[in-house]
Design a protein around this motif. Structure first.
Motif, PDB file in Angstrom:
ATOM      1  N   ALA A   1     -73.052  16.201  15.118  1.00  0.00           N
ATOM      2  CA  ALA A   1     -73.718  14.932  14.810  1.00  0.00           C
ATOM      3  C   ALA A   1     -72.750  13.757  14.822  1.00  0.00           C
ATOM      4  CB  ALA A   1     -74.400  15.017  13.440  1.00  0.00           C
ATOM      5  N   TRP A   2     -71.452  14.042  14.961  1.00  0.00           N
ATOM      6  CA  TRP A   2     -70.392  13.024  14.918  1.00  0.00           C
ATOM      7  C   TRP A   2     -70.462  12.191  13.645  1.00  0.00           C
ATOM      8  CZ3 TRP A   2     -66.426  14.108  17.650  1.00  0.00           C
ATOM      9  CH2 TRP A   2     -66.574  14.826  18.849  1.00  0.00           C
ATOM     10  N   ILE A   3     -70.597  12.907  12.550  1.00  0.00           N
ATOM     11  CA  ILE A   3     -70.456  12.307  11.222  1.00  0.00           C
ATOM     12  C   ILE A   3     -68.990  12.412  10.834  1.00  0.00           C
ATOM     13  CG2 ILE A   3     -71.072  12.577   8.777  1.00  0.00           C
ATOM     14  CD1 ILE A   3     -73.784  13.622   9.746  1.00  0.00           C
ATOM     15  N   GLY A   4     -68.486  11.398  10.150  1.00  0.00           N
ATOM     16  CA  GLY A   4     -67.078  11.397   9.781  1.00  0.00           C
ATOM     17  C   GLY A   4     -66.250  10.632  10.799  1.00  0.00           C
ATOM     18  N   PRO A   5     -64.921  10.752  10.740  1.00  0.00           N
ATOM     19  CA  PRO A   5     -64.066   9.996  11.666  1.00  0.00           C
ATOM     20  C   PRO A   5     -64.333  10.408  13.110  1.00  0.00           C
ATOM     21  CG  PRO A   5     -62.794  11.645  10.468  1.00  0.00           C
ATOM     22  CD  PRO A   5     -64.143  11.605   9.827  1.00  0.00           C
ATOM     23  N   PRO A   6     -64.150   9.486  14.054  1.00  0.00           N
ATOM     24  CA  PRO A   6     -64.391   9.830  15.457  1.00  0.00           C
ATOM     25  C   PRO A   6     -63.338  10.808  15.975  1.00  0.00           C
ATOM     26  CG  PRO A   6     -63.390   7.664  15.301  1.00  0.00           C
ATOM     27  CD  PRO A   6     -63.691   8.090  13.891  1.00  0.00           C
ATOM     28  N   ARG A   7     -63.638  11.412  17.107  1.00  0.00           N
ATOM     29  CA  ARG A   7     -62.675  12.249  17.810  1.00  0.00           C
ATOM     30  C   ARG A   7     -61.389  11.455  18.029  1.00  0.00           C
ATOM     31  NH1 ARG A   7     -64.046  15.123  23.581  1.00  0.00           N
ATOM     32  NH2 ARG A   7     -61.907  15.506  24.279  1.00  0.00           N
ATOM     33  N   VAL A   8     -60.248  12.086  17.835  1.00  0.00           N
ATOM     34  CA  VAL A   8     -58.960  11.409  17.989  1.00  0.00           C
ATOM     35  C   VAL A   8     -58.721  11.113  19.467  1.00  0.00           C
ATOM     36  CG1 VAL A   8     -56.473  11.629  17.688  1.00  0.00           C
ATOM     37  CG2 VAL A   8     -58.029  12.484  15.907  1.00  0.00           C
ATOM     38  N   GLN A   9     -58.388   9.856  19.768  1.00  0.00           N
ATOM     39  CA  GLN A   9     -58.183   9.410  21.142  1.00  0.00           C
ATOM     40  C   GLN A   9     -56.748   8.921  21.338  1.00  0.00           C
ATOM     41  OE1 GLN A   9     -60.486   9.686  23.402  1.00  0.00           O
ATOM     42  NE2 GLN A   9     -62.504   9.589  22.435  1.00  0.00           N
ATOM     43  N   ASP A  10     -56.302   8.914  22.597  1.00  0.00           N
ATOM     44  CA  ASP A  10     -54.996   8.342  22.930  1.00  0.00           C
ATOM     45  C   ASP A  10     -54.935   6.902  22.416  1.00  0.00           C
ATOM     46  OD1 ASP A  10     -54.747  10.704  24.289  1.00  0.00           O
ATOM     47  OD2 ASP A  10     -54.565   9.811  26.290  1.00  0.00           O
ATOM     48  N   GLY A  11     -53.822   6.541  21.805  1.00  0.00           N
ATOM     49  CA  GLY A  11     -53.624   5.183  21.309  1.00  0.00           C
ATOM     50  C   GLY A  11     -54.147   4.930  19.912  1.00  0.00           C
ATOM     51  N   ALA A  12     -54.836   5.901  19.325  1.00  0.00           N
ATOM     52  CA  ALA A  12     -55.355   5.711  17.964  1.00  0.00           C
ATOM     53  C   ALA A  12     -54.207   5.631  16.965  1.00  0.00           C
ATOM     54  CB  ALA A  12     -56.293   6.846  17.595  1.00  0.00           C
ATOM     55  N   VAL A  13     -54.403   4.849  15.932  1.00  0.00           N
ATOM     56  CA  VAL A  13     -53.439   4.745  14.827  1.00  0.00           C
ATOM     57  C   VAL A  13     -54.105   5.350  13.594  1.00  0.00           C
ATOM     58  CG1 VAL A  13     -52.063   3.224  13.382  1.00  0.00           C
ATOM     59  CG2 VAL A  13     -52.365   2.694  15.811  1.00  0.00           C
TER      60      VAL A  13
END
Length: 297
Positions: A135-147
């Motif tokens: 359901a993509w509840i919570g923090p999003p999938r970790v992506q390149d460039g994320a801090v």
């Protein structure tokens, strides 16, 4: 304090112990699939057991920290490098500010866990920092460039005095489920004696297995009903599916069995193409066999 994500890999998510008490709202628990490995990583760096870690999948990931930190990597074995220098797996490691941490591809298993002293300090959603990939509840999938923010580290790193114990055999113990009568004796014997191959479509929602199809003895429609973690569902294909932490809370196919909770971490580390067996037993049988066939990570 923060981590900069230089390369997120195939799938990296933020996970803690999970999101409990919301199934009646249609929200599954999520949380680290290999809970013992994630707990060990937190203990090694001196974090609270509820601290969030990073769960990588197969291909690893690369990060840079803006502060001196203590890290630990557990779970699937992978090469861990800090500034290009190989460091220990399953051990607390001190790193300087600005250091690059690279987790290589998993050599065995699927999911590795990176704990950082202070924990990944994203905003909780419904009491948890875990990412739910259904359901993509919570923090999003970790992506390149994320801090990714990191909390203050107040604990003391711990020794590897107690490791993660695994069953030596690749076997999932299964107790009969609420729809056990939807398959007959021949199918139960087939489930119990067969070797199953892990399908490449497996993910955090479920472990999909391929083998000789199990025949139902009942073929009617089934209303949607509640589904628990570890439920073994049997679709019309006859190929069983074991629901994992991001599973839906209801389903329309019969749940013929439920995997014993202590064996679910095995599911987290099974690679596509590997084989696994199921052994059907009573609750009494689980207690009797629980001490047999263990190994350590």
């Amino acid at each position: 304090m923060s981590l900069l994500v230089l390369a997120a890999g195939a799938l990296t998510t933020i996970q803690d112990r999970g999101r409990f008490g919301h199934a009646h709202l249609g929200v599954p628990r999520a949380g680290a699939l290999d809970a013992p490995a994630a707990a060990l990583a937190n203990r090694l760096v001196g974090n609270d057991p509820d601290a969030a870690v990073l769960e990588t999948t197969l291909s690893g990931a690369t990060f840079r920290t803006d502060h001196a930190a203590t890290i630990a990597v557990t779970g699937a074995w992978c090469e861990v490098r800090v500034e290009g220098r190989q460091v220990a797996h399953t051990e607390a490691v001190s790193i300087r500010a600005g250091a690059t941490v690279a987790l290589g591809p998993a050599r065995s298993g699927v999911r590795s866990y990176l704990a950082v002293g202070g924990g990944i300090d994203v905003r909780p959603v419904l009491g948890s920092r875990s990412t739910d990939t259904l359901a993509w509840i919570g923090p999003p999938r970790v992506q390149d460039g994320a801090v990714l923010p990191v909390g203050p580290h107040t604990g003391t790193p711990g020794p590897l005095d107690v490791g993660v114990w695994r069953r030596a055999d690749r076997v999932l113990r299964v107790v009969p489920g609420p729809r056990a009568d939807w398959i007959g004796a021949d199918a139960w014997n087939g489930l119990d004696r067969a070797t199953w191959t892990v399908d490449a479509a497996s993910n955090r929602v479920g472990l999909r297995l391929q083998g000789r199809p199990l025949e139902r003895c009942r073929h009617g429609e089934l209303d949607s009903e509640g589904v628990v973690l570890g439920a073994v569902q049997l679709p019309p294909s006859g190929q069983p599916l074991v629901f994992l932490h991001d599973h839906p809370v209801t389903g329309g196919y019969p749940v013929i069995g439920v995997v014993v909770p202590d064996d679910l971490p095995i599911c987290a580390q099974l690679r596509p193409g590997e084989t696994v067996a199921m052994r059907v037993q009573s609750i009494a049988g689980i207690v009797a066999k629980d001490s047999a066939g263990s190994s350590t990570e």
